[in-house]
Write an enzyme that holds these catalytic residues in place. Structure first.
Site, PDB file in Angstrom:
ATOM      1  CB  SER A 150      -8.218   9.312  -5.196  1.00 54.98           C
ATOM      2  OG  SER A 150      -9.519   8.983  -5.312  1.00 54.98           O
ATOM      3  CG  HIS A 188      -3.704   9.415  -5.514  1.00 60.41           C
ATOM      4  ND1 HIS A 188      -3.594  10.449  -6.380  1.00 60.41           N
ATOM      5  CD2 HIS A 188      -4.483   8.474  -5.691  1.00 60.41           C
ATOM      6  CE1 HIS A 188      -4.478  10.181  -7.160  1.00 60.41           C
ATOM      7  NE2 HIS A 188      -5.237   8.935  -6.879  1.00 60.41           N
ATOM      8  CE  LYS A 213      -3.487   8.425  -9.513  1.00 63.54           C
ATOM      9  NZ  LYS A 213      -3.428   7.419 -10.698  1.00 63.54           N
TER      10      LYS A 213
END
Length: 390
Positions: free
Chosen positions: A179, A207, A239
């Site tokens: 990240s 992610h 996300k």
């Protein structure tokens, strides 16, 4: 009025003097690159909404319908009376999308990692992980009473040395996309080691899921891996998927074990059923032609930004993902550059210890499919004028 004890005041003063104080900001309006923060307009480059789905019209419409269908809250944990048809449908949708037997929903990625690692770790076995793993994976290992052993970032040989001396059934955990650095774990090599040394491999793909790989299958798609090679996968909805919450995808047997022993799953109220239903809509969108176009646009923006940055003496870290960190070094310099960017209408947060190691503060640039090339030009122009000693 309660007076803070000396040890609290001293800790806050120490953080202030080291330029490590954090503060929240107020976002006025929806999550988009062009936003208003604390009453001022900015182009933002620090959101994890990688595909721009948090404000997508199809998902907004879906959420409105879901609230009419299910109301707002779930009212109880999954194992009491909080597991609705919307939750069940979402689990089945994710299982089919990613090729897993069982999916479990959690309120957040932190809770998912904490639940899985604490349940799968044990004082008679090790948890082995990358030194740059997310804090939730580290905290889960500590709470599990396992012996936590960490290898140098992405060092496959170092990982093997630890696995050779580990107990059978130990847990090997890694981020898929890291990240703060934006690089990927060598998942094919780690999967092979886990198989060789009879360890359980768990990948945190917060992610990568949605914005990378075929049909948005994240690191599994990029690395051509299956549920057999990665038996435990964590992904988040907040996300690239654009909603909220998280999941663990795994085998039926491991899922049954986690149902009995993952305390955050057992003792937490289930996520909103309305959010579950709109997340199913988002996953359908990710697998559609529009989802592919959004991933292509994100990839184009990443290439464009890296090409433009070649002209400037800034240390852009190696990354092919939406996370494009610029290594600065000292926290004070990172804060100064962040403030200079804000003065030019660009919002990008300075990332400092303890989130990253001391001396490795950075500007964590995150790109979205919603950014235009003109937005990126504005960012590069502002970065050029925010160079140290400029």
């Amino acid at each position: 009025m309660f007076d803070l004890p000396d040890w609290m005041n001293e800790s806050l003063v120490d953080r202030q003097q080291a330029n490590l104080i954090r503060k929240s900001v107020v976002l006025d309006g929806p999550q988009t690159p062009h936003t208003v923060i604390d009453g001022k307009p900015y182009v933002a480059f620090c959101s994890n909404d990688y595909l721009g789905l948090a404000n997508h019209p199809v998902l907004k419409k879906s959420l409105k319908c879901a609230v009419d269908d299910y109301g707002v809250g779930s009212g109880a944990s999954h194992l009491v009376v909080g597991h609705s048809f919307a939750h069940q449908k979402l689990e089945e949708d994710i299982a089919q999308w990613l090729g897993y037997e069982r999916v479990m929903l959690f309120s957040a990625g932190y809770m998912a990692n904490l639940g899985a690692v604490t349940a799968l770790g044990h004082k008679t076995r090790e948890v082995i992980g990358d030194k740059l793993n997310h804090a939730s994976l580290v905290d889960g290992a500590k709470l599990s009473e396992s012996r936590l052993r960490r290898y140098v970032h992405n060092d496959v040989a170092g990982c093997e040395r630890l696995l050779k001396n580990a107990s059978v059934g130990s847990l090997l955990v890694t981020d898929g996309v890291f990240s703060m650095d934006g690089d990927m774990a060598p998942l094919r090599e780690l999967a092979a080691l886990a198989d060789q040394y009879k360890a359980l491999l768990m990948v945190d793909d917060a992610h990568g899921i949605g914005c990378m790989g075929d049909s948005g299958r994240g690191c599994l798609g990029v690395s051509s891996l299956s549920s057999i090679e990665v038996p435990i996968l964590m992904g988040t909805f907040g996300k690239a998927i654009g909603t909220a919450g998280a999941f663990i995808a795994t085998t039926s047997d491991i899922g049954e074990y986690l149902t009995q022993f993952a305390r955050p799953y057992i003792y937490t109220t289930a996520m909103s059923p309305a959010v579950a239903q709109v997340t199913s809509a988002s996953i359908r969108l990710l697998q559609s032609s529009e989802g592919g176009e959004l991933r292509d646009k994100l990839a184009e923006n990443i290439r464009y930004f890296r090409q433009k940055m070649q002209a400037y003496p800034l240390e852009l870290m190696p990354s092919s993902t939406a996370i494009q960190p610029i290594l600065v070094g000292e926290s004070s310099v990172a804060l100064t550059m962040s403030e200079q960017l804000k003065s030019r209408g660009v919002w990008c947060t300075a990332i400092r210890p303890p989130t990253v190691p001391i001396g490795l503060a950075r500007l964590r640039i995150t790109l979205s499919a919603s950014h235009s090339l003109q937005d990126i030009d504005m960012l590069v122009y502002a970065l050029e004028r925010s160079l140290p000693n400029q």
